[in-house]
Design a protein around this motif. Structure first.
Motif, PDB file in Angstrom:
ATOM      1  N   GLN A 149       0.771  -1.325  -0.087  1.00  0.00           N
ATOM      2  CA  GLN A 149      -0.149  -0.070   0.064  1.00  0.00           C
ATOM      3  C   GLN A 149       0.833   1.080  -0.052  1.00  0.00           C
ATOM      4  OE1 GLN A 149      -3.469  -0.335  -0.408  1.00  0.00           O
ATOM      5  NE2 GLN A 149      -3.119  -2.557  -0.425  1.00  0.00           N
ATOM      6  N   ASP A 150       1.998   1.264   0.682  1.00  0.00           N
ATOM      7  CA  ASP A 150       2.762   2.586   0.896  1.00  0.00           C
ATOM      8  C   ASP A 150       3.759   2.559  -0.390  1.00  0.00           C
ATOM      9  OD1 ASP A 150       4.400   4.415   1.367  1.00  0.00           O
ATOM     10  OD2 ASP A 150       4.551   3.740   3.539  1.00  0.00           O
ATOM     11  N   SER A 151       3.561   3.389  -1.257  1.00  0.00           N
ATOM     12  CA  SER A 151       4.309   3.737  -2.403  1.00  0.00           C
ATOM     13  C   SER A 151       5.898   4.107  -1.995  1.00  0.00           C
ATOM     14  CB  SER A 151       3.820   4.606  -3.363  1.00  0.00           C
ATOM     15  OG  SER A 151       3.844   5.969  -2.721  1.00  0.00           O
ATOM     16  N   SER A 152       6.074   4.563  -0.728  1.00  0.00           N
ATOM     17  CA  SER A 152       7.549   5.003  -0.403  1.00  0.00           C
ATOM     18  C   SER A 152       8.389   3.803  -0.013  1.00  0.00           C
ATOM     19  CB  SER A 152       7.352   5.866   0.723  1.00  0.00           C
ATOM     20  OG  SER A 152       7.086   5.194   1.872  1.00  0.00           O
ATOM     21  N   LEU A 153       7.623   2.690  -0.083  1.00  0.00           N
ATOM     22  CA  LEU A 153       8.803   1.538   0.440  1.00  0.00           C
ATOM     23  C   LEU A 153       8.871   0.623  -0.752  1.00  0.00           C
ATOM     24  CD1 LEU A 153       6.452   0.351   3.307  1.00  0.00           C
ATOM     25  CD2 LEU A 153       8.342   1.592   3.527  1.00  0.00           C
ATOM     26  N   VAL A 154      10.313  -0.254  -0.774  1.00  0.00           N
ATOM     27  CA  VAL A 154      10.771  -1.102  -1.881  1.00  0.00           C
ATOM     28  C   VAL A 154      10.191  -2.424  -1.243  1.00  0.00           C
ATOM     29  CG1 VAL A 154      12.591  -2.058  -2.922  1.00  0.00           C
ATOM     30  CG2 VAL A 154      12.525   0.424  -2.269  1.00  0.00           C
ATOM     31  N   ALA A 155       9.618  -3.250  -2.079  1.00  0.00           N
ATOM     32  CA  ALA A 155       9.111  -4.508  -1.913  1.00  0.00           C
ATOM     33  C   ALA A 155       9.693  -5.757  -2.632  1.00  0.00           C
ATOM     34  CB  ALA A 155       7.810  -4.789  -2.157  1.00  0.00           C
ATOM     35  N   ARG A 156      10.295  -6.540  -1.980  1.00  0.00           N
ATOM     36  CA  ARG A 156      11.023  -7.804  -2.853  1.00  0.00           C
ATOM     37  C   ARG A 156      10.211  -9.150  -2.558  1.00  0.00           C
ATOM     38  NH1 ARG A 156      17.650  -7.922  -2.408  1.00  0.00           N
ATOM     39  NH2 ARG A 156      18.169  -5.890  -3.001  1.00  0.00           N
ATOM     40  N   ARG A 157       9.243  -9.589  -3.554  1.00  0.00           N
ATOM     41  CA  ARG A 157       8.588 -10.542  -3.378  1.00  0.00           C
ATOM     42  C   ARG A 157       9.391 -11.819  -3.315  1.00  0.00           C
ATOM     43  NH1 ARG A 157       3.314 -12.084  -6.907  1.00  0.00           N
ATOM     44  NH2 ARG A 157       2.812 -14.384  -5.962  1.00  0.00           N
ATOM     45  N   PHE A 158       9.409 -12.795  -2.205  1.00  0.00           N
ATOM     46  CA  PHE A 158      10.021 -14.001  -2.172  1.00  0.00           C
ATOM     47  C   PHE A 158       9.165 -15.070  -1.869  1.00  0.00           C
ATOM     48  CE2 PHE A 158       9.587 -12.319   2.245  1.00  0.00           C
ATOM     49  CZ  PHE A 158       9.101 -13.419   2.841  1.00  0.00           C
ATOM     50  N   ALA A 159       7.782 -15.052  -1.794  1.00  0.00           N
ATOM     51  CA  ALA A 159       6.995 -16.028  -1.533  1.00  0.00           C
ATOM     52  C   ALA A 159       5.607 -15.679  -1.665  1.00  0.00           C
ATOM     53  CB  ALA A 159       7.281 -16.786  -0.038  1.00  0.00           C
ATOM     54  N   SER A 160       4.626 -16.955  -1.614  1.00  0.00           N
ATOM     55  CA  SER A 160       3.298 -16.277  -1.955  1.00  0.00           C
ATOM     56  C   SER A 160       2.423 -17.303  -0.843  1.00  0.00           C
ATOM     57  CB  SER A 160       2.879 -16.880  -3.383  1.00  0.00           C
ATOM     58  OG  SER A 160       2.989 -17.944  -3.676  1.00  0.00           O
ATOM     59  N   GLN A 161       0.995 -16.851  -0.829  1.00  0.00           N
ATOM     60  CA  GLN A 161       0.121 -17.477   0.397  1.00  0.00           C
ATOM     61  C   GLN A 161      -1.110 -17.581  -0.272  1.00  0.00           C
ATOM     62  OE1 GLN A 161      -0.326 -15.742   4.287  1.00  0.00           O
ATOM     63  NE2 GLN A 161      -2.432 -15.217   3.582  1.00  0.00           N
ATOM     64  N   THR A 162      -1.416 -18.911  -0.280  1.00  0.00           N
ATOM     65  CA  THR A 162      -2.877 -19.168  -0.922  1.00  0.00           C
ATOM     66  C   THR A 162      -3.834 -19.626   0.359  1.00  0.00           C
ATOM     67  OG1 THR A 162      -1.968 -19.809  -2.864  1.00  0.00           O
ATOM     68  CG2 THR A 162      -4.120 -20.743  -2.335  1.00  0.00           C
ATOM     69  N   LEU A 163      -5.009 -18.978   0.309  1.00  0.00           N
ATOM     70  CA  LEU A 163      -5.840 -19.254   1.498  1.00  0.00           C
ATOM     71  C   LEU A 163      -6.635 -20.771   1.125  1.00  0.00           C
ATOM     72  CD1 LEU A 163      -7.305 -15.793   2.017  1.00  0.00           C
ATOM     73  CD2 LEU A 163      -5.927 -17.130   3.539  1.00  0.00           C
TER      74      LEU A 163
END
Length: 293
Positions: A149-163
């Motif tokens: 949500q916060d565009s001032s942050l850098v995100a590195r995706r490393f996994a995923s979650q399925t419900l």
């Protein structure tokens, strides 16, 4: 450099909530810090603190300045370390915020391996399901599920979650196994109370290529994922839970997945950190471990 000292005085005071506490931390007189902040307010032409006899709190202008100071001072610290030749070392403190169950089950074992490889790394770990302000709370790295949500942050995706929608065999034997979304309305729901809003998290599905959200009537509500797993094992109803939380229970038959063809889309799990700062080796070591796991 006099101006920098004023900003340092302001930042330490904001961090500790009083001139006295900040003075003890930096080893100077509280009056010295107070005068430095007054000079800074005079030069900027804004009021940075609301002052009482016991504490100080940031004004809106102070909040904005504090957030910027945190980023700038972090970069200065990294530049100083670089000039001193210590950037090759992974030693030092890293503050990490993470969801409770995912942190316990997935991140803690990974960080244990990182610390074994880098004994000088010191970790301050915060396990909670609510979101924190990384800059305001002095967090170096956070693990977050879902879209950033916060565009001032850098995100590195490393996994995923399925419900996954699950229930215990005893519950299904007593109440029957639902084969459609409509049939779920006749069943007992175990729901998760979201820490950020206090509301029940709805159930999510994909049906005929479209996202479907259900708001079942709660027969049992919990604010803890592991508690929901236990409730499902005890036959108290149907729960929708992340795959990593119920993998063992599904594998050995203690839980059964329901409506697997209607699983919702997987959500990203990312490591996030403030964008405007250099990455010290200790941060890179953890990020590398996350993305290679």
């Amino acid at each position: 450099m006099q101006g920098l000292q004023q900003f340092l005085a302001f930042t330490e005071t904001a961090k500790h909530g009083s001139f006295a506490a900040a003075a003890r931390e930096v080893g100077t007189a509280s009056s010295t810090l107070a005068k430095a902040v007054l000079r800074l307010e005079g030069s900027l032409g804004v009021k940075l603190f609301h002052r009482t006899t016991r504490q100080v709190t940031l004004t809106p202008d102070g909040e904005r300045l504090y957030h910027r100071c945190q980023r700038v001072l972090a970069e200065i610290e990294d530049l100083h370390a670089d000039a001193a030749g210590s950037r090759a070392s992974t030693a030092g403190l890293l503050r990490i915020d993470m969801p409770i169950v995912f942190g316990r089950r997935v991140i803690l074992p990974l960080l244990a391996r990182v610390q074994q490889a880098h004994p000088g790394l010191e970790l301050d770990l915060r396990l909670q399901d609510g979101y924190v302000d990384l800059v305001k709370d002095g967090i170096d790295l956070a693990i977050r599920v879902g879209a950033l949500q916060d565009s001032s942050l850098v995100a590195r995706r490393f996994a995923s979650q399925t419900l996954l929608l699950v229930a215990g065999p005893a519950y299904l034997q007593q109440h029957g196994q639902p084969t459609t979304l409509r049939a779920l309305s006749r069943h007992r729901a175990i729901l998760f109370r979201m820490p950020t809003t206090g509301r029940d998290r709805p159930w999510q599905f994909i049906q005929r290529g479209r996202a479907v959200t259900l708001h079942p009537t709660s027969h049992l509500r919990l604010n803890d994922g592991e508690g929901m797993v236990q409730a499902a094992l005890l036959g108290q109803g149907i729960a929708q839970l992340p795959d990593y939380m119920v993998a063992d229970e599904l594998a050995d038959g203690r839980l059964v997945e329901l409506l697997p063809s209607l699983r919702p889309a997987a959500m990203p799990i990312s490591a996030v950190y403030p964008s405007q700062r250099l990455l010290p080796p200790r941060m890179r070591a953890v990020l590398d471990a996350l993305t290679s796991s």
